[in-house]
Motif scaffolding. Structure first.
Motif, PDB file in Angstrom:
ATOM      1  N   ALA A   1       0.427  -2.557 -16.650  1.00 46.32           N
ATOM      2  CA  ALA A   1      -0.889  -2.003 -16.321  1.00 46.32           C
ATOM      3  C   ALA A   1      -0.764  -0.935 -15.233  1.00 46.32           C
ATOM      4  O   ALA A   1       0.162  -0.951 -14.423  1.00 46.32           O
ATOM      5  CB  ALA A   1      -1.817  -3.116 -15.851  1.00 46.32           C
ATOM      6  N   GLU A   2      -1.702  -0.013 -15.200  1.00 52.47           N
ATOM      7  CA  GLU A   2      -1.688   1.064 -14.203  1.00 52.47           C
ATOM      8  C   GLU A   2      -2.108   0.566 -12.826  1.00 52.47           C
ATOM      9  O   GLU A   2      -1.578   1.001 -11.810  1.00 52.47           O
ATOM     10  CB  GLU A   2      -2.606   2.205 -14.658  1.00 52.47           C
ATOM     11  CG  GLU A   2      -2.054   3.026 -15.810  1.00 52.47           C
ATOM     12  CD  GLU A   2      -0.733   3.713 -15.458  1.00 52.47           C
ATOM     13  OE1 GLU A   2      -0.612   4.228 -14.339  1.00 52.47           O
ATOM     14  OE2 GLU A   2       0.176   3.708 -16.298  1.00 52.47           O
ATOM     15  N   ASN A   3      -3.082  -0.329 -12.781  1.00 54.43           N
ATOM     16  CA  ASN A   3      -3.549  -0.843 -11.489  1.00 54.43           C
ATOM     17  C   ASN A   3      -2.616  -1.940 -10.976  1.00 54.43           C
ATOM     18  O   ASN A   3      -1.843  -2.519 -11.742  1.00 54.43           O
ATOM     19  CB  ASN A   3      -4.976  -1.387 -11.617  1.00 54.43           C
ATOM     20  CG  ASN A   3      -5.070  -2.502 -12.633  1.00 54.43           C
ATOM     21  OD1 ASN A   3      -4.495  -2.423 -13.710  1.00 54.43           O
ATOM     22  ND2 ASN A   3      -5.795  -3.556 -12.299  1.00 54.43           N
ATOM     23  N   THR A   4      -2.658  -2.225  -9.669  1.00 55.44           N
ATOM     24  CA  THR A   4      -1.790  -3.237  -9.080  1.00 55.44           C
ATOM     25  C   THR A   4      -2.308  -4.642  -9.389  1.00 55.44           C
ATOM     26  O   THR A   4      -3.475  -4.952  -9.144  1.00 55.44           O
ATOM     27  CB  THR A   4      -1.702  -3.051  -7.555  1.00 55.44           C
ATOM     28  OG1 THR A   4      -1.160  -1.751  -7.282  1.00 55.44           O
ATOM     29  CG2 THR A   4      -0.809  -4.102  -6.928  1.00 55.44           C
ATOM     30  N   GLN A   5      -1.423  -5.479  -9.928  1.00 55.76           N
ATOM     31  CA  GLN A   5      -1.773  -6.863 -10.256  1.00 55.76           C
ATOM     32  C   GLN A   5      -0.827  -7.820  -9.551  1.00 55.76           C
ATOM     33  O   GLN A   5       0.352  -7.515  -9.352  1.00 55.76           O
ATOM     34  CB  GLN A   5      -1.687  -7.077 -11.768  1.00 55.76           C
ATOM     35  CG  GLN A   5      -2.654  -6.242 -12.573  1.00 55.76           C
ATOM     36  CD  GLN A   5      -2.532  -6.470 -14.068  1.00 55.76           C
ATOM     37  OE1 GLN A   5      -1.499  -6.932 -14.553  1.00 55.76           O
ATOM     38  NE2 GLN A   5      -3.585  -6.163 -14.807  1.00 55.76           N
TER      39      GLN A   5
ATOM     40  N   HIS B   1       2.932  -1.605  -9.682  1.00 58.72           N
ATOM     41  CA  HIS B   1       2.009  -2.092 -10.715  1.00 58.72           C
ATOM     42  C   HIS B   1       1.879  -3.623 -10.674  1.00 58.72           C
ATOM     43  O   HIS B   1       0.811  -4.165 -10.948  1.00 58.72           O
ATOM     44  CB  HIS B   1       2.486  -1.643 -12.094  1.00 58.72           C
ATOM     45  CG  HIS B   1       2.588  -0.157 -12.234  1.00 58.72           C
ATOM     46  ND1 HIS B   1       1.504   0.678 -12.096  1.00 58.72           N
ATOM     47  CD2 HIS B   1       3.648   0.656 -12.477  1.00 58.72           C
ATOM     48  CE1 HIS B   1       1.880   1.934 -12.260  1.00 58.72           C
ATOM     49  NE2 HIS B   1       3.180   1.945 -12.481  1.00 58.72           N
TER      50      HIS B   1
ATOM     51  N   LYS C   1       0.823  -1.216   0.000  1.00 58.98           N
ATOM     52  CA  LYS C   1       0.000   0.000   0.000  1.00 58.98           C
ATOM     53  C   LYS C   1       0.854   1.261   0.000  1.00 58.98           C
ATOM     54  O   LYS C   1       0.470   2.280  -0.591  1.00 58.98           O
ATOM     55  CB  LYS C   1      -0.945  -0.007   1.206  1.00 58.98           C
ATOM     56  CG  LYS C   1      -2.085  -1.004   1.080  1.00 58.98           C
ATOM     57  CD  LYS C   1      -3.003  -0.946   2.298  1.00 58.98           C
ATOM     58  CE  LYS C   1      -4.212  -1.861   2.135  1.00 58.98           C
ATOM     59  NZ  LYS C   1      -5.101  -1.821   3.322  1.00 58.98           N
TER      60      LYS C   1
ATOM     61  N   GLU D   1       2.704   1.116  -3.718  1.00 59.93           N
ATOM     62  CA  GLU D   1       1.752   1.130  -4.830  1.00 59.93           C
ATOM     63  C   GLU D   1       2.393   0.705  -6.157  1.00 59.93           C
ATOM     64  O   GLU D   1       2.386   1.449  -7.147  1.00 59.93           O
ATOM     65  CB  GLU D   1       1.118   2.520  -4.969  1.00 59.93           C
ATOM     66  CG  GLU D   1       0.284   2.935  -3.774  1.00 59.93           C
ATOM     67  CD  GLU D   1      -0.398   4.281  -3.968  1.00 59.93           C
ATOM     68  OE1 GLU D   1       0.144   5.133  -4.714  1.00 59.93           O
ATOM     69  OE2 GLU D   1      -1.487   4.476  -3.397  1.00 59.93           O
TER      70      GLU D   1
ATOM     71  N   LYS E   1      -3.478 -12.555 -11.025  1.00 63.09           N
ATOM     72  CA  LYS E   1      -3.856 -12.345 -12.419  1.00 63.09           C
ATOM     73  C   LYS E   1      -3.521 -13.589 -13.230  1.00 63.09           C
ATOM     74  O   LYS E   1      -4.277 -14.010 -14.094  1.00 63.09           O
ATOM     75  CB  LYS E   1      -3.114 -11.138 -12.993  1.00 63.09           C
ATOM     76  CG  LYS E   1      -3.424 -10.856 -14.472  1.00 63.09           C
ATOM     77  CD  LYS E   1      -2.689  -9.623 -14.951  1.00 63.09           C
ATOM     78  CE  LYS E   1      -3.041  -9.311 -16.402  1.00 63.09           C
ATOM     79  NZ  LYS E   1      -2.476 -10.313 -17.342  1.00 63.09           N
TER      80      LYS E   1
END
Length: 208
Positions: free
Chosen positions: A197-201, A150, A145, A148, A183
């Protein structure tokens, strides 16, 4: 760039210009060392290394430039350290335009100076086995957290083939604590800067 997992906290990162091995203490825990001649070897904690002629061994904080690879070692409190003692090293690696953070067996409270040194991270490689030996899923989630990233790649979880000093948490239990669904589960993770990707995977790597 290609990342492989070999058990415990050991990963190999192959880039266009360099081959990097992190935390190869495999011979001490019942597996076979993976260090090859010419590898860049990083240690987040001190461990006995095999008698192989590596390009360089880095186990202390500092700034390094090796084979078109930028390596930053950041002093950190080990999971077992007393307050204000920093016997562990966190690494930030920049190669092939990808930024990787290697979080070893650290205390799960990174300070602002450490977070600033890490900066933006594409791939976070972090242990989750817990039981007093290393980060558990709660501690790992705190760091995730804060950073942060990717991509998150978990390490150091239970494996029947590994003789851990302390029993480690199964991956399934750790993932529940992280509240993250993988993922994908793959043998090798291949990454290019434009494909992040921009979001966390969460990516789970099968042990090689």
């Amino acid at each position: 760039m290609e990342i492989q997992y070999f058990g415990a906290n050991c990963v190999r990162i192959n880039t266009k210009k360099a081959n990097i091995v992190i935390d190869d203490n495999l011979a001490e825990i019942g597996l076979k060392s993976i260090i090859k001649t010419g590898d860049i070897v990083l240690q987040t904690f001190k461990a006995k290394l095999p008698n192989v002629e590596s390009k360089i061994v880095i186990g202390i904080p500092g700034e390094y430039e090796v084979s078109n690879t930028s390596i930053l070692g950041i002093a950190a409190r080990s999971h077992m350290d007393e307050v204000k003692k920093n016997s562990a090293t966190i690494f930030k690696i920049i190669a092939d335009e990808v930024r990787i953070a290697i979080i070893g067996h650290v205390y799960p409270e990174l300070n602002d100076e450490q977070l600033e040194a890490l900066g933006t991270i594409d791939v976070l490689i972090i242990p989750v086995g817990g039981n007093g030996y290393t980060l558990d899923s709660i501690g790992a989630l705190k760091i995730i957290k804060k950073i942060e990233p990717h991509i998150v790649i978990p390490t150091h979880y239970d494996d029947d083939s590994i003789k851990y000093e302390v029993p480690q948490q199964p991956l399934e239990e750790a993932l529940k604590g992280l509240a993250m669904e993988p993922k994908e589960t793959i043998a090798k993770f291949k990454i290019k800067p434009g494909e992040i990707a921009e979001n966390t995977q969460l990516i789970v790597l099968e042990r090689s």
